[in-house]
Design a protein around this motif. Structure first.
Motif, mmCIF file in Angstrom:
data_model
loop_
_atom_site.group_PDB
_atom_site.id
_atom_site.type_symbol
_atom_site.label_atom_id
_atom_site.label_comp_id
_atom_site.label_asym_id
_atom_site.label_seq_id
_atom_site.Cartn_x
_atom_site.Cartn_y
_atom_site.Cartn_z
ATOM 1 N N VAL A 165 76.948 0.203 98.683
ATOM 2 C CA VAL A 165 76.476 -0.347 99.961
ATOM 3 C C VAL A 165 76.789 0.624 101.096
ATOM 4 C CG1 VAL A 165 76.857 -2.206 101.629
ATOM 5 C CG2 VAL A 165 76.558 -2.743 99.218
ATOM 6 N N ALA A 166 77.976 1.229 101.076
ATOM 7 C CA ALA A 166 78.335 2.190 102.122
ATOM 8 C C ALA A 166 77.404 3.403 102.080
ATOM 9 C CB ALA A 166 79.785 2.627 101.958
ATOM 10 N N GLY A 167 77.055 3.864 100.891
ATOM 11 C CA GLY A 167 76.139 4.992 100.774
ATOM 12 C C GLY A 167 74.759 4.665 101.303
ATOM 13 N N LEU A 168 74.263 3.476 100.973
ATOM 14 C CA LEU A 168 72.955 3.066 101.490
ATOM 15 C C LEU A 168 72.980 2.926 103.009
ATOM 16 C CD1 LEU A 168 71.607 0.457 98.929
ATOM 17 C CD2 LEU A 168 70.568 2.620 99.587
ATOM 18 N N ASP A 169 74.050 2.370 103.547
ATOM 19 C CA ASP A 169 74.165 2.242 105.003
ATOM 20 C C ASP A 169 74.158 3.609 105.674
ATOM 21 O OD1 ASP A 169 74.243 -0.504 104.828
ATOM 22 O OD2 ASP A 169 76.439 -0.632 104.993
ATOM 23 N N ARG A 170 74.869 4.570 105.075
ATOM 24 C CA ARG A 170 74.916 5.918 105.643
ATOM 25 C C ARG A 170 73.539 6.572 105.638
ATOM 26 N NH1 ARG A 170 78.163 8.101 102.173
ATOM 27 N NH2 ARG A 170 76.545 9.221 101.067
ATOM 28 N N VAL A 171 72.806 6.425 104.538
ATOM 29 C CA VAL A 171 71.475 7.024 104.445
ATOM 30 C C VAL A 171 70.502 6.314 105.386
ATOM 31 C CG1 VAL A 171 69.510 7.365 102.906
ATOM 32 C CG2 VAL A 171 71.797 7.898 102.112
ATOM 33 N N CYS A 172 70.578 4.995 105.462
ATOM 34 C CA CYS A 172 69.671 4.247 106.349
ATOM 35 C C CYS A 172 69.903 4.597 107.819
ATOM 36 C CB CYS A 172 69.845 2.749 106.136
ATOM 37 S SG CYS A 172 69.125 2.149 104.601
ATOM 38 N N ALA A 173 71.116 4.977 108.169
ATOM 39 C CA ALA A 173 71.391 5.370 109.554
ATOM 40 C C ALA A 173 70.775 6.721 109.878
ATOM 41 C CB ALA A 173 72.893 5.407 109.797
ATOM 42 N N GLN A 174 70.548 7.552 108.864
ATOM 43 C CA GLN A 174 70.023 8.891 109.097
ATOM 44 C C GLN A 174 68.509 8.961 108.999
ATOM 45 O OE1 GLN A 174 72.050 11.262 106.212
ATOM 46 N NE2 GLN A 174 74.031 11.092 107.227
ATOM 47 N N LYS A 175 67.904 8.183 108.112
ATOM 48 C CA LYS A 175 66.454 8.258 107.938
ATOM 49 C C LYS A 175 65.910 6.933 107.441
ATOM 50 C CE LYS A 175 66.581 10.164 103.261
ATOM 51 N NZ LYS A 175 66.115 11.237 102.407
ATOM 52 N N ARG A 176 64.610 6.805 107.495
ATOM 53 C CA ARG A 176 63.929 5.583 107.063
ATOM 54 C C ARG A 176 63.700 5.658 105.558
ATOM 55 N NH1 ARG A 176 58.937 3.589 106.030
ATOM 56 N NH2 ARG A 176 58.434 1.546 106.872
ATOM 57 N N LEU A 177 64.005 4.573 104.870
ATOM 58 C CA LEU A 177 63.790 4.515 103.429
ATOM 59 C C LEU A 177 62.476 3.817 103.127
ATOM 60 C CD1 LEU A 177 67.332 3.551 102.093
ATOM 61 C CD2 LEU A 177 66.272 5.793 102.182
ATOM 62 N N GLY A 178 61.890 4.127 101.990
ATOM 63 C CA GLY A 178 60.678 3.444 101.559
ATOM 64 C C GLY A 178 59.427 4.251 101.845
ATOM 65 N N ARG A 179 58.310 3.598 101.629
ATOM 66 C CA ARG A 179 57.008 4.233 101.820
ATOM 67 C C ARG A 179 56.756 4.478 103.293
ATOM 68 N NH1 ARG A 179 51.760 1.402 99.331
ATOM 69 N NH2 ARG A 179 52.815 2.078 97.455
ATOM 70 N N PRO A 180 56.201 5.640 103.647
ATOM 71 C CA PRO A 180 55.902 5.890 105.059
ATOM 72 C C PRO A 180 54.764 4.978 105.532
ATOM 73 C CG PRO A 180 55.190 7.744 103.697
ATOM 74 C CD PRO A 180 55.919 6.790 102.808
ATOM 75 N N PRO A 181 54.750 4.623 106.806
ATOM 76 C CA PRO A 181 53.697 3.752 107.309
ATOM 77 C C PRO A 181 52.337 4.452 107.286
ATOM 78 C CG PRO A 181 55.084 4.503 109.105
ATOM 79 C CD PRO A 181 55.720 4.976 107.844
ATOM 80 N N MET A 182 51.270 3.637 107.170
ATOM 81 C CA MET A 182 49.910 4.197 107.171
ATOM 82 C C MET A 182 49.538 4.633 108.583
ATOM 83 S SD MET A 182 47.548 2.046 104.522
ATOM 84 C CE MET A 182 47.231 0.720 105.620
ATOM 85 N N PRO A 183 48.701 5.643 108.689
ATOM 86 C CA PRO A 183 48.233 6.064 110.010
ATOM 87 C C PRO A 183 47.441 4.931 110.690
ATOM 88 C CG PRO A 183 47.666 7.700 108.334
ATOM 89 C CD PRO A 183 48.202 6.501 107.631
ATOM 90 N N ALA A 184 47.507 4.911 112.005
ATOM 91 C CA ALA A 184 46.872 3.828 112.760
ATOM 92 C C ALA A 184 45.360 3.809 112.550
ATOM 93 C CB ALA A 184 47.199 3.975 114.244
ATOM 94 N N ASP A 185 44.721 4.975 112.419
ATOM 95 C CA ASP A 185 43.265 4.979 112.248
ATOM 96 C C ASP A 185 42.863 4.356 110.906
ATOM 97 O OD1 ASP A 185 44.427 7.125 110.890
ATOM 98 O OD2 ASP A 185 42.599 8.330 111.006
ATOM 99 N N ARG A 186 43.670 4.538 109.883
ATOM 100 C CA ARG A 186 43.362 3.934 108.591
ATOM 101 C C ARG A 186 43.528 2.409 108.650
ATOM 102 N NH1 ARG A 186 46.246 6.261 103.424
ATOM 103 N NH2 ARG A 186 45.111 8.072 104.149
ATOM 104 N N VAL A 187 44.546 1.947 109.364
ATOM 105 C CA VAL A 187 44.745 0.506 109.525
ATOM 106 C C VAL A 187 43.568 -0.107 110.272
ATOM 107 C CG1 VAL A 187 46.221 -1.259 110.580
ATOM 108 C CG2 VAL A 187 47.265 0.692 109.417
ATOM 109 N N GLU A 188 43.110 0.564 111.309
ATOM 110 C CA GLU A 188 41.965 0.062 112.065
ATOM 111 C C GLU A 188 40.712 0.012 111.199
ATOM 112 O OE1 GLU A 188 41.633 2.560 115.470
ATOM 113 O OE2 GLU A 188 43.534 1.888 116.306
ATOM 114 N N THR A 189 40.497 1.026 110.366
ATOM 115 C CA THR A 189 39.340 1.052 109.468
ATOM 116 C C THR A 189 39.399 -0.101 108.472
ATOM 117 O OG1 THR A 189 39.281 3.464 109.655
ATOM 118 C CG2 THR A 189 38.071 2.487 107.829
ATOM 119 N N ILE A 190 40.553 -0.343 107.923
ATOM 120 C CA ILE A 190 40.715 -1.441 106.963
ATOM 121 C C ILE A 190 40.441 -2.773 107.640
ATOM 122 C CG2 ILE A 190 42.412 -2.681 105.554
ATOM 123 C CD1 ILE A 190 43.676 0.066 104.948
#
Length: 66
Positions: free
Chosen positions: A34-59
């Motif tokens: 848990v401490a390792g995950l907290d440390r990594v989450c404080a430095q960067k975002r975990l998981g899939r990157p968000p879709m670009p706004a233009d693709r969301v609008e197209t969908i």
């Protein structure tokens, strides 16, 4: 692995001590994870990157169009 005689008082004591140490070790492993995950989450975002706004609008436009 050696046999553990849990019918004798010393066997029950050893079995109880093994149980306590294994519970302690499991708690330590979990807290480190848990401490390792907290440390990594404080430095960067975990998981899939968000879709670009233009693709969301197209969908959304395609969904509205059917």
């Amino acid at each position: 692995m050696q046999g553990l005689d849990t019918t004798s008082p010393s066997g029950r004591l050893l079995f109880s001590l093994l149980s306590v140490f294994s519970d302690y070790e499991r708690a330590m492993i979990r807290s480190r994870g848990v401490a390792g995950l907290d440390r990594v989450c404080a430095q960067k975002r975990l998981g899939r990157p968000p879709m670009p706004a233009d693709r969301v609008e197209t969908i959304n436009a395609m969904l509205l169009a059917g």
